[in-house]
Scaffold this motif. Structure first.
Motif, PDB file in Angstrom:
ATOM      1  N   ILE A  59       0.860  -1.177   0.000  1.00  0.00           N
ATOM      2  CA  ILE A  59       0.000   0.000   0.000  1.00  0.00           C
ATOM      3  C   ILE A  59       0.895   1.226   0.000  1.00  0.00           C
ATOM      4  CG2 ILE A  59      -1.758   1.297   1.252  1.00  0.00           C
ATOM      5  CD1 ILE A  59      -1.395  -2.328   2.079  1.00  0.00           C
ATOM      6  N   THR A  60       0.851   1.990  -1.062  1.00  0.00           N
ATOM      7  CA  THR A  60       1.696   3.173  -1.196  1.00  0.00           C
ATOM      8  C   THR A  60       0.847   4.431  -1.147  1.00  0.00           C
ATOM      9  OG1 THR A  60       3.314   1.995  -2.548  1.00  0.00           O
ATOM     10  CG2 THR A  60       3.343   4.395  -2.669  1.00  0.00           C
ATOM     11  N   ILE A  61       1.284   5.397  -0.356  1.00  0.00           N
ATOM     12  CA  ILE A  61       0.645   6.708  -0.343  1.00  0.00           C
ATOM     13  C   ILE A  61       1.629   7.715  -0.909  1.00  0.00           C
ATOM     14  CG2 ILE A  61       1.307   7.032   2.090  1.00  0.00           C
ATOM     15  CD1 ILE A  61      -0.974   9.064   2.303  1.00  0.00           C
ATOM     16  N   ASN A  62       1.153   8.533  -1.817  1.00  0.00           N
ATOM     17  CA  ASN A  62       1.952   9.608  -2.386  1.00  0.00           C
ATOM     18  C   ASN A  62       1.238  10.928  -2.151  1.00  0.00           C
ATOM     19  OD1 ASN A  62       4.080   8.031  -3.870  1.00  0.00           O
ATOM     20  ND2 ASN A  62       2.250   7.188  -4.854  1.00  0.00           N
ATOM     21  N   THR A  63       1.944  11.884  -1.586  1.00  0.00           N
ATOM     22  CA  THR A  63       1.402  13.223  -1.434  1.00  0.00           C
ATOM     23  C   THR A  63       2.405  14.209  -2.007  1.00  0.00           C
ATOM     24  OG1 THR A  63       2.369  13.890   0.681  1.00  0.00           O
ATOM     25  CG2 THR A  63       0.469  12.408   0.778  1.00  0.00           C
ATOM     26  N   ASP A  64       2.066  15.480  -1.961  1.00  0.00           N
ATOM     27  CA  ASP A  64       2.988  16.482  -2.475  1.00  0.00           C
ATOM     28  C   ASP A  64       4.263  16.586  -1.647  1.00  0.00           C
ATOM     29  OD1 ASP A  64       1.317  17.007  -4.514  1.00  0.00           O
ATOM     30  OD2 ASP A  64       0.736  19.018  -3.876  1.00  0.00           O
ATOM     31  N   ASP A  65       4.223  16.139  -0.380  1.00  0.00           N
ATOM     32  CA  ASP A  65       5.411  16.311   0.454  1.00  0.00           C
ATOM     33  C   ASP A  65       5.909  15.025   1.103  1.00  0.00           C
ATOM     34  OD1 ASP A  65       3.840  17.684   3.481  1.00  0.00           O
ATOM     35  OD2 ASP A  65       3.369  15.946   2.246  1.00  0.00           O
ATOM     36  N   ALA A  66       5.372  13.868   0.728  1.00  0.00           N
ATOM     37  CA  ALA A  66       5.864  12.613   1.315  1.00  0.00           C
ATOM     38  C   ALA A  66       5.388  11.433   0.492  1.00  0.00           C
ATOM     39  CB  ALA A  66       5.409  12.467   2.756  1.00  0.00           C
ATOM     40  N   SER A  67       6.109  10.310   0.654  1.00  0.00           N
ATOM     41  CA  SER A  67       5.723   9.066   0.011  1.00  0.00           C
ATOM     42  C   SER A  67       6.210   7.921   0.879  1.00  0.00           C
ATOM     43  CB  SER A  67       6.331   8.961  -1.384  1.00  0.00           C
ATOM     44  OG  SER A  67       5.998   7.719  -1.981  1.00  0.00           O
ATOM     45  N   ALA A  68       5.405   6.883   0.993  1.00  0.00           N
ATOM     46  CA  ALA A  68       5.818   5.718   1.780  1.00  0.00           C
ATOM     47  C   ALA A  68       5.038   4.505   1.322  1.00  0.00           C
ATOM     48  CB  ALA A  68       5.599   5.951   3.274  1.00  0.00           C
ATOM     49  N   THR A  69       5.659   3.334   1.493  1.00  0.00           N
ATOM     50  CA  THR A  69       5.011   2.074   1.136  1.00  0.00           C
ATOM     51  C   THR A  69       4.958   1.161   2.351  1.00  0.00           C
ATOM     52  OG1 THR A  69       5.745   2.194  -1.165  1.00  0.00           O
ATOM     53  CG2 THR A  69       5.124   0.027  -0.336  1.00  0.00           C
ATOM     54  N   PHE A  70       3.805   0.556   2.569  1.00  0.00           N
ATOM     55  CA  PHE A  70       3.591  -0.362   3.681  1.00  0.00           C
ATOM     56  C   PHE A  70       3.255  -1.739   3.116  1.00  0.00           C
ATOM     57  CE2 PHE A  70       2.310   3.910   4.703  1.00  0.00           C
ATOM     58  CZ  PHE A  70       2.924   4.164   5.925  1.00  0.00           C
ATOM     59  N   THR A  71       3.682  -2.784   3.804  1.00  0.00           N
ATOM     60  CA  THR A  71       3.420  -4.139   3.360  1.00  0.00           C
ATOM     61  C   THR A  71       2.405  -4.806   4.275  1.00  0.00           C
ATOM     62  OG1 THR A  71       5.656  -4.360   2.473  1.00  0.00           O
ATOM     63  CG2 THR A  71       4.436  -6.394   2.865  1.00  0.00           C
ATOM     64  N   GLN A  72       1.378  -5.414   3.674  1.00  0.00           N
ATOM     65  CA  GLN A  72       0.363  -6.130   4.440  1.00  0.00           C
ATOM     66  C   GLN A  72       0.357  -7.590   3.990  1.00  0.00           C
ATOM     67  OE1 GLN A  72      -3.716  -4.914   3.824  1.00  0.00           O
ATOM     68  NE2 GLN A  72      -4.356  -5.711   5.807  1.00  0.00           N
ATOM     69  N   SER A  73       0.588  -8.486   4.924  1.00  0.00           N
ATOM     70  CA  SER A  73       0.520  -9.912   4.628  1.00  0.00           C
ATOM     71  C   SER A  73      -0.820 -10.460   5.106  1.00  0.00           C
ATOM     72  CB  SER A  73       1.677 -10.650   5.310  1.00  0.00           C
ATOM     73  OG  SER A  73       1.659 -10.443   6.704  1.00  0.00           O
ATOM     74  N   ASN A  74      -1.011 -11.756   4.932  1.00  0.00           N
ATOM     75  CA  ASN A  74      -2.266 -12.406   5.351  1.00  0.00           C
ATOM     76  C   ASN A  74      -3.491 -11.773   4.699  1.00  0.00           C
ATOM     77  OD1 ASN A  74      -0.854 -14.141   7.157  1.00  0.00           O
ATOM     78  ND2 ASN A  74      -0.798 -12.482   8.660  1.00  0.00           N
ATOM     79  N   ILE A  75      -3.345 -11.365   3.454  1.00  0.00           N
ATOM     80  CA  ILE A  75      -4.495 -10.823   2.733  1.00  0.00           C
ATOM     81  C   ILE A  75      -5.366 -11.976   2.244  1.00  0.00           C
ATOM     82  CG2 ILE A  75      -3.278  -8.731   2.062  1.00  0.00           C
ATOM     83  CD1 ILE A  75      -2.827  -9.935  -0.665  1.00  0.00           C
ATOM     84  N   VAL A  76      -6.598 -11.676   1.911  1.00  0.00           N
ATOM     85  CA  VAL A  76      -7.558 -12.707   1.524  1.00  0.00           C
ATOM     86  C   VAL A  76      -8.225 -12.327   0.218  1.00  0.00           C
ATOM     87  CG1 VAL A  76      -8.001 -13.367   3.916  1.00  0.00           C
ATOM     88  CG2 VAL A  76      -9.444 -11.611   2.832  1.00  0.00           C
ATOM     89  N   THR A  77      -8.782 -13.330  -0.467  1.00  0.00           N
ATOM     90  CA  THR A  77      -9.631 -13.046  -1.610  1.00  0.00           C
ATOM     91  C   THR A  77     -10.908 -12.410  -1.079  1.00  0.00           C
ATOM     92  OG1 THR A  77      -8.760 -14.901  -2.874  1.00  0.00           O
ATOM     93  CG2 THR A  77     -10.914 -14.045  -3.528  1.00  0.00           C
ATOM     94  N   GLY A  78     -11.249 -11.264  -1.617  1.00  0.00           N
ATOM     95  CA  GLY A  78     -12.389 -10.518  -1.119  1.00  0.00           C
ATOM     96  C   GLY A  78     -11.944  -9.214  -0.485  1.00  0.00           C
ATOM     97  N   ALA A  79     -12.671  -8.762   0.547  1.00  0.00           N
ATOM     98  CA  ALA A  79     -12.427  -7.457   1.151  1.00  0.00           C
ATOM     99  C   ALA A  79     -11.226  -7.481   2.095  1.00  0.00           C
ATOM    100  CB  ALA A  79     -13.666  -7.001   1.911  1.00  0.00           C
ATOM    101  N   ASN A  80     -10.396  -6.450   1.994  1.00  0.00           N
ATOM    102  CA  ASN A  80      -9.243  -6.264   2.863  1.00  0.00           C
ATOM    103  C   ASN A  80      -9.207  -4.810   3.318  1.00  0.00           C
ATOM    104  OD1 ASN A  80      -7.295  -8.862   2.497  1.00  0.00           O
ATOM    105  ND2 ASN A  80      -8.351  -8.411   0.573  1.00  0.00           N
ATOM    106  N   ALA A  81      -8.502  -4.569   4.411  1.00  0.00           N
ATOM    107  CA  ALA A  81      -8.370  -3.209   4.919  1.00  0.00           C
ATOM    108  C   ALA A  81      -7.021  -3.048   5.600  1.00  0.00           C
ATOM    109  CB  ALA A  81      -9.493  -2.885   5.897  1.00  0.00           C
ATOM    110  N   PHE A  82      -6.462  -1.841   5.505  1.00  0.00           N
ATOM    111  CA  PHE A  82      -5.173  -1.547   6.126  1.00  0.00           C
ATOM    112  C   PHE A  82      -5.227  -0.126   6.668  1.00  0.00           C
ATOM    113  CE2 PHE A  82      -0.790   0.068   6.050  1.00  0.00           C
ATOM    114  CZ  PHE A  82      -0.152  -0.925   6.787  1.00  0.00           C
ATOM    115  N   THR A  83      -4.872   0.037   7.946  1.00  0.00           N
ATOM    116  CA  THR A  83      -4.908   1.347   8.589  1.00  0.00           C
ATOM    117  C   THR A  83      -3.509   1.943   8.666  1.00  0.00           C
ATOM    118  OG1 THR A  83      -6.848   0.775   9.891  1.00  0.00           O
ATOM    119  CG2 THR A  83      -5.527   2.621  10.665  1.00  0.00           C
ATOM    120  N   ILE A  84      -3.382   3.176   8.208  1.00  0.00           N
ATOM    121  CA  ILE A  84      -2.120   3.906   8.256  1.00  0.00           C
ATOM    122  C   ILE A  84      -2.212   4.977   9.323  1.00  0.00           C
ATOM    123  CG2 ILE A  84      -0.541   5.414   6.992  1.00  0.00           C
ATOM    124  CD1 ILE A  84      -1.490   4.056   4.426  1.00  0.00           C
TER     125      ILE A  84
END
Length: 317
Positions: A59-84
């Motif tokens: 999950i990568t977020i890009n803004t005008d003043d920052a960028s970062a990538t987070f890794t989420q494991s244990n994902i499933v087929t269907g709905a997933n969610a990740f809190t930053i």
């Protein structure tokens, strides 16, 4: 335009045949309007197809003043969610102008690392900036993520070649003189009392889930392992070996010395490695690991000195 109205969802997927694909646009929820923003946002996404057992989402977020990538494991087929958590992940508030999120599904790479005791983290085989166990790698101020290498008459940034001195405590060593409460207020450390990802040298150079060891993990390393002073490929340092069922597992820590002023002090004789934990009683110090031919112990060193970083990741399941 209000900041939260400018958040967009973008999707991507690494080619994996028919195994997996993201089937809808990323949805950002629980995004409370604030400018600049220092709260939390939950990224929701849906995955279709069949996932391999070791699939991960980036999950990568890009803004005008920052960028970062987070890794989420244990994902499933269907709905997933990740809190930053923006405050802890980026070390402070962000100006979320033209922000976007990108979710990429891929098959997890083999991360490597050596687990030296049950329940412990996996220790990287090399220092940050090194490609072999006996290489010294980069040197860092505590809380610095740039990294520096020794030249004939000083130190240079691995980022842009800028020359620095490791006694420059008032500027580049920006954590020097900050109490633990000041470090937390400024976004350097989180509620656990350790450096956040944005100020973690291991995470900055290797990406999550790699991070700097905590002081507690260095203490556990000392308690759960045996060490021997050896020379390998012409480089002196400590061979650290697990005990009992882990006696066949080991890492080598080179005696890389330390950066002081424009000099590299005692390479081949001393090893000085940063933890992610500040010293609570004095605002110019952080915890680390020190060793030489007769010692292997925790240390408390000035944050403006240059020291090595040996990454860790995860814990045993």
């Amino acid at each position: 335009m209000k900041a939260k109205q400018m958040i967009m969802g973008v999707v991507a997927a690494v080619a994996m045949g028919a195994m997996a694909e993201i089937t809808n646009t990323v949805k950002v929820t629980k995004f409370h309007q604030s400018y600049p923003y220092s709260g939390k946002a939950t990224v929701q996404y849906t995955v279709g197809g069949t996932l391999p057992a070791n699939a991960v989402a980036e999950i990568t977020i890009n803004t005008d003043d920052a960028s970062a990538t987070f890794t989420q494991s244990n994902i499933v087929t269907g709905a997933n969610a990740f809190t930053i958590d923006f405050a802890s992940s980026f070390g402070g508030a962000l100006v979320l102008t033209n922000a976007s999120f990108v979710v990429t599904i891929s098959e997890a790479a083999e991360l490597g690392g050596v687990q030296l005791w049950e329940g412990g983290p996996y220790w990287a085989e090399c220092n940050v900036g090194a490609s072999k166990p006996e290489e010294y790698g980069y040197y860092f101020w505590w809380g610095d993520t740039v990294g520096y290498t020794k030249t004939g008459n000083g130190w240079i940034s691995v980022k842009d070649g800028t020359r620095i001195s490791f006694t420059d405590s008032g500027t580049a060593a920006s954590t020097y003189g900050k109490s633990n409460s000041a470090l937390q207020s400024a976004g350097y450390i989180d509620s656990t009392g350790n450096l956040v990802a944005a100020h973690d040298a291991a995470t900055a150079h290797l990406g999550a889930p790699w991070r700097m060891p905590t002081d507690a993990e260095f203490s556990a390393l000392i308690d759960n392992c045996t060490t021997t002073w050896i020379t390998t490929n012409g480089v002196s340092g400590r061979l650290v070996t697990g005990k009992g069922a882990y006696a066949d597992r080991r890492i080598f820590l080179p005696a890389a010395g330390y950066g002081f002023d424009s000099y590299l002090g005692r390479p081949g004789s001393n090893g000085d490695y940063w933890s992610s934990t500040p010293f609570s009683d004095y605002s110019g110090i952080a915890w680390g690991l020190y060793f030489d031919s007769s010692n292997f112990s925790r240390s408390d060193n000035g944050r403006c000195g240059g020291q090595s970083v040996r990454p860790v990741r995860g814990f045993a399941e």
